[in-house]
Write a protein that holds these residues in place. Structure first.
Motif, PDB file in Angstrom:
ATOM      1  N   LEU A   1       0.788  -1.232   0.000  1.00 29.68           N
ATOM      2  CA  LEU A   1       0.000   0.000   0.000  1.00 29.68           C
ATOM      3  C   LEU A   1       0.820   1.282   0.000  1.00 29.68           C
ATOM      4  O   LEU A   1       0.397   2.277  -0.583  1.00 29.68           O
ATOM      5  N   GLY A   2       1.947   1.298   0.686  1.00 30.62           N
ATOM      6  CA  GLY A   2       2.666   2.569   0.736  1.00 30.62           C
ATOM      7  C   GLY A   2       4.001   2.466   1.429  1.00 30.62           C
ATOM      8  O   GLY A   2       4.367   1.441   2.010  1.00 30.62           O
TER       9      GLY A   2
ATOM     10  N   ALA B   1       2.915   5.395  -3.396  1.00 31.82           N
ATOM     11  CA  ALA B   1       1.689   4.621  -3.539  1.00 31.82           C
ATOM     12  C   ALA B   1       1.697   3.938  -4.898  1.00 31.82           C
ATOM     13  O   ALA B   1       1.966   4.576  -5.927  1.00 31.82           O
TER      14      ALA B   1
ATOM     15  N   ALA C   1      -0.625   3.085  -7.185  1.00 34.44           N
ATOM     16  CA  ALA C   1      -1.993   3.572  -7.287  1.00 34.44           C
ATOM     17  C   ALA C   1      -2.935   2.589  -7.960  1.00 34.44           C
ATOM     18  O   ALA C   1      -4.109   2.483  -7.591  1.00 34.44           O
TER      19      ALA C   1
END
Length: 349
Positions: A91-92, A277, A279
């Motif tokens: 996710l990040g 991120a 995306a």
């Protein structure tokens, strides 16, 4: 007959993590010129500091290190069997710092600490936050970063753990960056580097279209993912994602960074990772293009060295279509956006 214990590793599920847990990742790796050659074969990587020992020595380093992202991939790959083997998505990232260059002959290993947990409302998955360190053969930390991943639960009846969300910096300050010992851009050779643009030529708010594009190939991304010993099932096994093997997010990062050479050839070293991120998913056949936005600039104590904060956006559509709007009215990334990466680089003043 006594029941034998399983000898294979199915990977950890969300309920297997606890805040404060330390994960010592297996299989240290000694890096060589082979990593550089393969990295430059897989990506159009052309930054001079990572291509030439002589150029690196002229900049105060003992030799040319392996690319910062190649070192990142080696460290990251070690963590996959323990952190993201059963992940739905990465996710990040936050608080990433490159602390020492990695040279041929260095042996890298990885350790992670679980610093946060949050079960999702569907009760089927949860988010795991880890802080990972990459260490060399002298037990020196060469890099560190935080990432968070969405991981499946195996036992849906398992209770939700107490939610713990780490307090992370939205961005590193320039003072948090570590400049490699000896780095000196006072006599930097712009002709050999490939572009004349120096730190002072860039303005905060400026956007740079990197012009070129690369179509992702199935064979290349699988070779890259194996190179970094990343064993995540979604990158290899079509039964996990029938629509296609998910391209390793690091492959997209490296491709976009390599494309950014056209316009940022002198952003030589990555020093910090503020945020990132993935995306939207990337699959073979997608064509990656990229643009960068200058977010900040700062001087450093190293001679001739400036720090520049960049936002690197990778897209599978026309760059011009997304310059002024990467998110929809609900704040979600538009489907053409693959990567949104915020990082600090070192550049000659």
């Amino acid at each position: 007959m006594a029941q034998q214990k399983p000898k294979t590793n199915p990977g950890r599920y969300f309920e297997d993590y606890a805040v404060g847990q330390t994960l010592v990742h297996a299989v240290p790796r000694t890096v060589s010129g082979g990593e550089r050659a393969l990295y430059h074969a897989l990506y159009p990587a052309r930054h001079a500091l990572y291509s030439s020992d002589e150029f690196a020595r002229a900049c105060g380093l003992p030799a040319s290190p392996i690319d910062d992202l190649a070192a990142f991939h080696v460290v990251f790959g070690k963590t996959v069997p323990d952190v993201s083997l059963n992940a739905v998505a990465n996710l990040g990232y936050a608080e990433g710092r490159w602390l020492k260059p990695v040279y041929q002959g260095d042996t890298l290993r990885s350790e992670s600490e679980v610093i946060g947990l949050k079960q999702n409302s569907n009760g089927k998955t949860g988010v795991v936050y880890v802080r990972t360190r990459g260490l060399n053969q002298r037990d020196e930390t060469v890099m560190e970063y935080v990432r968070w991943v969405m991981v499946r639960k195996k036992n849906l009846e398992a209770g939700a753990p107490e939610t713990v969300l780490p307090d992370l910096k939205p961005a590193l300050d320039a003072s948090d960056l570590v400049i490699p010992d000896g780095l000196d851009f006072s006599n930097y050779d712009f002709s050999l580097a490939g572009e004349p643009h120096r730190w002072g030529d860039y303005e905060v708010g400026e956007t740079i279209d990197h012009v070129d594009g690369v179509t992702i190939e199935e064979a290349e991304h699988m070779m890259a993912t194996r190179l970094w010993q990343n064993t995540a099932k979604v990158h290899f096994d079509l039964t996990f994602r029938p629509e296609g093997r998910l391209i390793y997010g690091g492959h997209v990062i490296s491709m976009a960074r390599a494309l950014s050479f056209n316009g940022l050839a002198n952003a030589q070293m990555i020093a910090g990772l503020n945020a990132g991120a993935h995306a939207n998913p990337c699959f073979a056949g997608d064509t990656i293009k990229a643009f960068s936005e200058v977010l900040d600039k700062a001087e450093t104590a190293a001679p001739g060295v400036g720090a520049i904060r960049l936002r690197l956006v990778a897209t599978k559509g026309d760059v011009q279509d997304v310059h002024n709007g990467q998110k929809d009215e609900k704040g979600r990334y538009k489907t053409d956006i693959l990567l949104d990466l915020d990082y600090w680089a070192l550049m000659p003043i």
